[in-house]
Scaffold this active site. Sequence first.
Site, PDB file in Angstrom:
ATOM      1  NE  ARG A  57      60.334  24.530  43.998  1.00  0.00           N
ATOM      2  CZ  ARG A  57      60.279  23.473  44.762  1.00  0.00           C
ATOM      3  NH1 ARG A  57      60.734  23.508  46.002  1.00  0.00           N
ATOM      4  NH2 ARG A  57      59.763  22.355  44.304  1.00  0.00           N
ATOM      5  CD  GLU A 131      55.407  26.597  59.240  1.00  0.00           C
ATOM      6  OE1 GLU A 131      56.421  27.186  59.652  1.00  0.00           O
ATOM      7  OE2 GLU A 131      54.410  26.393  59.954  1.00  0.00           O
TER       8      GLU A 131
END
Length: 173
Positions: A57, A131
């Site tokens: 993240r 992606e």
Amino acid sequence: MPDPKQLYAWKRFTLEESTHTLPNGVITNHITLEHPGAVLILPVANDGKLVLLKQYRPSIRRWIYEFPAGTLESSESPSVCAVRELAEEASLQAEEWHAIGESLPAPGFCNETQYLFVAKLLSPCEAEMDEDEVIEVVHFSVEEVASMIANNQIQDSKTIVAFCRAQLLGLIT
């Protein structure tokens, strides 16, 4: 009261300021992050293990463990989004779905509602991951996930809420 004033807009989110009269009569300006909503899926593999993602993240600059989740597309229902996100993030499809409620992750500044699901009778499927997502699919027993939550190895609030709710409803043991 005037309509909310849009301060900024992104692809799916907007920042809006509006005037509110609170229940005690106080009038205040409040800024809200307008969010289209999201889903979280707690996948239960056929051996009873839970399917989590180890996902990088960028906002927190580290890896976390979480259940598959994603933001609703325009005019998309939560159940359709859940099927799509489970395929995109974990390359899985499910024959059995349980809606287990909703969660409000940040009601102090954001109107996001997260729709929670348990998915069972899983099988692999083909799907294309976004992606910008770096994901490793991992499996843990219910006991291992409970221990990871207790030991602060799982900090993602939506994952913790879904795990607890699924346990309370008897959908995972």
